[in-house]
Design a protein around this motif. Structure first.
Motif, PDB file in Angstrom:
ATOM      1  N   ALA A  72       9.557  10.817  12.625  1.00  0.00           N
ATOM      2  CA  ALA A  72       8.666  10.305  11.584  1.00  0.00           C
ATOM      3  C   ALA A  72       9.383   9.374  10.636  1.00  0.00           C
ATOM      4  N   SER A  73      10.730   9.482  10.535  1.00  0.00           N
ATOM      5  CA  SER A  73      11.444   8.675   9.569  1.00  0.00           C
ATOM      6  C   SER A  73      11.589   7.235  10.008  1.00  0.00           C
ATOM      7  N   TYR A  74      11.483   6.975  11.302  1.00  0.00           N
ATOM      8  CA  TYR A  74      11.619   5.589  11.708  1.00  0.00           C
ATOM      9  C   TYR A  74      10.409   5.044  12.439  1.00  0.00           C
ATOM     10  N   GLN A  75       9.382   5.864  12.590  1.00  0.00           N
ATOM     11  CA  GLN A  75       8.112   5.346  13.035  1.00  0.00           C
ATOM     12  C   GLN A  75       7.455   4.619  11.855  1.00  0.00           C
ATOM     13  N   PRO A  76       6.562   3.642  12.157  1.00  0.00           N
ATOM     14  CA  PRO A  76       5.860   2.992  11.050  1.00  0.00           C
ATOM     15  C   PRO A  76       5.096   4.017  10.230  1.00  0.00           C
ATOM     16  N   TYR A  77       5.272   4.014   8.936  1.00  0.00           N
ATOM     17  CA  TYR A  77       4.530   4.953   8.114  1.00  0.00           C
ATOM     18  C   TYR A  77       3.366   4.210   7.478  1.00  0.00           C
ATOM     19  N   ALA A  78       2.183   4.846   7.540  1.00  0.00           N
ATOM     20  CA  ALA A  78       0.889   4.249   7.262  1.00  0.00           C
ATOM     21  C   ALA A  78       0.894   3.459   5.955  1.00  0.00           C
ATOM     22  N   PRO A  79      -0.094   2.615   5.732  1.00  0.00           N
ATOM     23  CA  PRO A  79      -1.272   2.378   6.566  1.00  0.00           C
ATOM     24  C   PRO A  79      -1.029   1.375   7.687  1.00  0.00           C
ATOM     25  N   SER A  80      -1.949   1.299   8.605  1.00  0.00           N
ATOM     26  CA  SER A  80      -1.809   0.447   9.777  1.00  0.00           C
ATOM     27  C   SER A  80      -1.997  -1.025   9.419  1.00  0.00           C
ATOM     28  N   ALA A  94       0.835  -1.202   0.000  1.00  0.00           N
ATOM     29  CA  ALA A  94       0.000   0.000   0.000  1.00  0.00           C
ATOM     30  C   ALA A  94       0.870   1.253   0.000  1.00  0.00           C
ATOM     31  N   TYR A  95       1.947   1.239   0.779  1.00  0.00           N
ATOM     32  CA  TYR A  95       2.850   2.391   0.815  1.00  0.00           C
ATOM     33  C   TYR A  95       3.518   2.595  -0.538  1.00  0.00           C
ATOM     34  N   TRP A 109       6.534   3.916  -8.629  1.00  0.00           N
ATOM     35  CA  TRP A 109       6.203   3.361  -7.321  1.00  0.00           C
ATOM     36  C   TRP A 109       7.307   3.697  -6.325  1.00  0.00           C
ATOM     37  N   ARG A 110       6.921   3.906  -5.091  1.00  0.00           N
ATOM     38  CA  ARG A 110       7.896   4.263  -4.067  1.00  0.00           C
ATOM     39  C   ARG A 110       8.918   3.148  -3.883  1.00  0.00           C
ATOM     40  N   ALA A 111      10.162   3.553  -3.797  1.00  0.00           N
ATOM     41  CA  ALA A 111      11.233   2.584  -3.615  1.00  0.00           C
ATOM     42  C   ALA A 111      12.094   2.901  -2.402  1.00  0.00           C
ATOM     43  N   HIS A 112      11.753   3.987  -1.683  1.00  0.00           N
ATOM     44  CA  HIS A 112      12.537   4.386  -0.512  1.00  0.00           C
ATOM     45  C   HIS A 112      11.611   4.768   0.639  1.00  0.00           C
ATOM     46  N   CYS A 113      12.179   4.810   1.828  1.00  0.00           N
ATOM     47  CA  CYS A 113      11.435   5.242   2.993  1.00  0.00           C
ATOM     48  C   CYS A 113      11.081   6.729   2.837  1.00  0.00           C
ATOM     49  N   PRO A 114      10.223   7.283   3.674  1.00  0.00           N
ATOM     50  CA  PRO A 114       9.795   8.675   3.492  1.00  0.00           C
ATOM     51  C   PRO A 114      10.938   9.670   3.424  1.00  0.00           C
ATOM     52  N   ASP A 115      12.039   9.439   4.135  1.00  0.00           N
ATOM     53  CA  ASP A 115      13.182  10.338   4.077  1.00  0.00           C
ATOM     54  C   ASP A 115      13.968  10.200   2.786  1.00  0.00           C
ATOM     55  N   GLY A 116      13.739   9.090   2.070  1.00  0.00           N
ATOM     56  CA  GLY A 116      14.525   8.818   0.877  1.00  0.00           C
ATOM     57  C   GLY A 116      15.933   8.338   1.193  1.00  0.00           C
ATOM     58  N   ARG A 117      16.169   7.943   2.442  1.00  0.00           N
ATOM     59  CA  ARG A 117      17.516   7.577   2.862  1.00  0.00           C
ATOM     60  C   ARG A 117      17.821   6.098   2.645  1.00  0.00           C
ATOM     61  N   ARG A 159      12.510  -2.619   0.061  1.00  0.00           N
ATOM     62  CA  ARG A 159      12.575  -3.789  -0.823  1.00  0.00           C
ATOM     63  C   ARG A 159      11.381  -4.700  -0.595  1.00  0.00           C
ATOM     64  N   GLY A 160      10.961  -5.323  -1.675  1.00  0.00           N
ATOM     65  CA  GLY A 160       9.841  -6.245  -1.571  1.00  0.00           C
ATOM     66  C   GLY A 160       8.507  -5.525  -1.526  1.00  0.00           C
ATOM     67  N   TRP A 161       7.443  -6.325  -1.554  1.00  0.00           N
ATOM     68  CA  TRP A 161       6.098  -5.763  -1.612  1.00  0.00           C
ATOM     69  C   TRP A 161       5.202  -6.215  -0.475  1.00  0.00           C
ATOM     70  N   LEU A 162       5.635  -7.213   0.270  1.00  0.00           N
ATOM     71  CA  LEU A 162       4.807  -7.732   1.346  1.00  0.00           C
ATOM     72  C   LEU A 162       5.471  -7.499   2.691  1.00  0.00           C
ATOM     73  N   GLY A 163       4.670  -7.161   3.688  1.00  0.00           N
ATOM     74  CA  GLY A 163       5.190  -6.963   5.026  1.00  0.00           C
ATOM     75  C   GLY A 163       4.869  -5.578   5.555  1.00  0.00           C
ATOM     76  N   GLY A 164       5.480  -5.252   6.689  1.00  0.00           N
ATOM     77  CA  GLY A 164       5.265  -3.960   7.312  1.00  0.00           C
ATOM     78  C   GLY A 164       6.043  -2.868   6.627  1.00  0.00           C
ATOM     79  N   VAL A 165       5.919  -1.653   7.149  1.00  0.00           N
ATOM     80  CA  VAL A 165       6.561  -0.502   6.520  1.00  0.00           C
ATOM     81  C   VAL A 165       7.485   0.237   7.480  1.00  0.00           C
TER      82      VAL A 165
END
Length: 271
Positions: free
Chosen positions: A87-95, A25-26, A36-44, A48-54
């Motif tokens: 915010a960069s290392y907290q889980p970024y939505a969706p829940s 979803a992210y 499609w997004r390929a990096h965390c919100p900070d871009g740092r 990788r992958g498509w399944l799992g948490g964020v």
């Protein structure tokens, strides 16, 4: 197998698959035309992958170095001169919990309505994709082709297999006709009012038309009407709450899917 056991198994399946959807979803939740997004919100760091948490483990690790007070500051990260925002290392939505709960409820309802008939396996395989599509559309008003097109193809192919098994309660021919008819109807609406209906909705209508058509034309009509009714009610509530006006764009995919679910449940009970 008792109905209660079947419903429980379906709920566990929905919860497990729903919990795997946040990363997809992210990554899919980007405006039309963007990759499609390929990096965390900070871009740092790459995602990788498509399944799992964020949750970005790299950012969490960087923030944890020298972070004794939990403020998120780190003397090691960024050459010892910066800090990693919380915010960069907290889980970024969706829940993951929310998606798991929705998946469990949807799959349990489908199992309760369908029973042990072979098409239940089709509904349980398609349900996580529907949950993912709704989550993405609610965020960015987009229904990605890598989800809508495989959903349509899988629905028709899997229902074709279900039609070969004993004790099924539907018809593959009407599933195909329903897919074509609903897609044609949504395409006409898209051509008449491109601002109110996206082409992604047309592609999604192929898959929803197939699953509704399995139980016949009354189910197609019921599911279609339910989708428009739910969308209209949602838009009306937003207008009354002064959070939107008549020209505000509203994501229709979740209501198309919710209407299809409602029609499918009633069609399965009646079959």
């Amino acid at each position: 197998m008792t109905t209660g056991t079947l419903v429980l198994i379906a709920a566990v399946w929905g919860a497990l698959t729903g919990a795997l959807l946040p990363r997809a979803a992210y990554r899919f939740a980007v405006p039309s035309g963007e990759p499609w997004r390929a990096h965390c919100p900070d871009g740092r760091h790459p995602v990788r992958g498509w399944l799992g948490g964020v949750r970005c483990g790299h950012c969490a690790h960087d923030a944890g170095d020298g972070d004794a007070d939990g403020s998120g500051r780190s003397g090691e990260a960024g050459g010892g001169q910066g800090f990693v925002p919380v915010a960069s290392y907290q889980p970024y939505a969706p829940s993951a919990l929310l998606l798991a709960a929705v998946g469990a409820l949807v799959c349990a309802a489908l199992a309760a309505a369908t029973g042990t008939r072979p098409e239940l396996a089709v509904w349980l395989l398609l349900a996580p994709v529907g949950v993912l599509l709704a989550a993405v559309d609610l965020r960015v008003q987009r229904l990605p082709d890598p989800l809508t097109l495989p959903l349509a193809a899988a629905a028709l192919a899997l229902l074709g297999l279900a039609a070969l098994l004993p004790e099924h309660a539907g018809h593959w021919r009407t599933a195909l006709q329903g897919a074509l008819a609903l897609a044609a109807g949504y395409y006409a609406l898209y051509r008449l009012n491109p601002g109110g209906m996206g082409f992604g909705d047309v592609k999604l209508a192929v898959g929803t038309g197939a699953v509704l058509g399995w139980y016949g034309w009354p189910t197609v009509l019921l599911g279609t009407f339910a989708g428009f009714l739910l969308g209209a009610l949602y838009g009306g509530v937003l207008v009354l709450a002064r959070r939107a006006d008549r020209k505000t764009a509203v994501p229709f995919g979740p209501f198309l899917l919710a209407g299809a679910l409602a029609g499918l449940l009633i069609g399965a009970y009646a079959a």
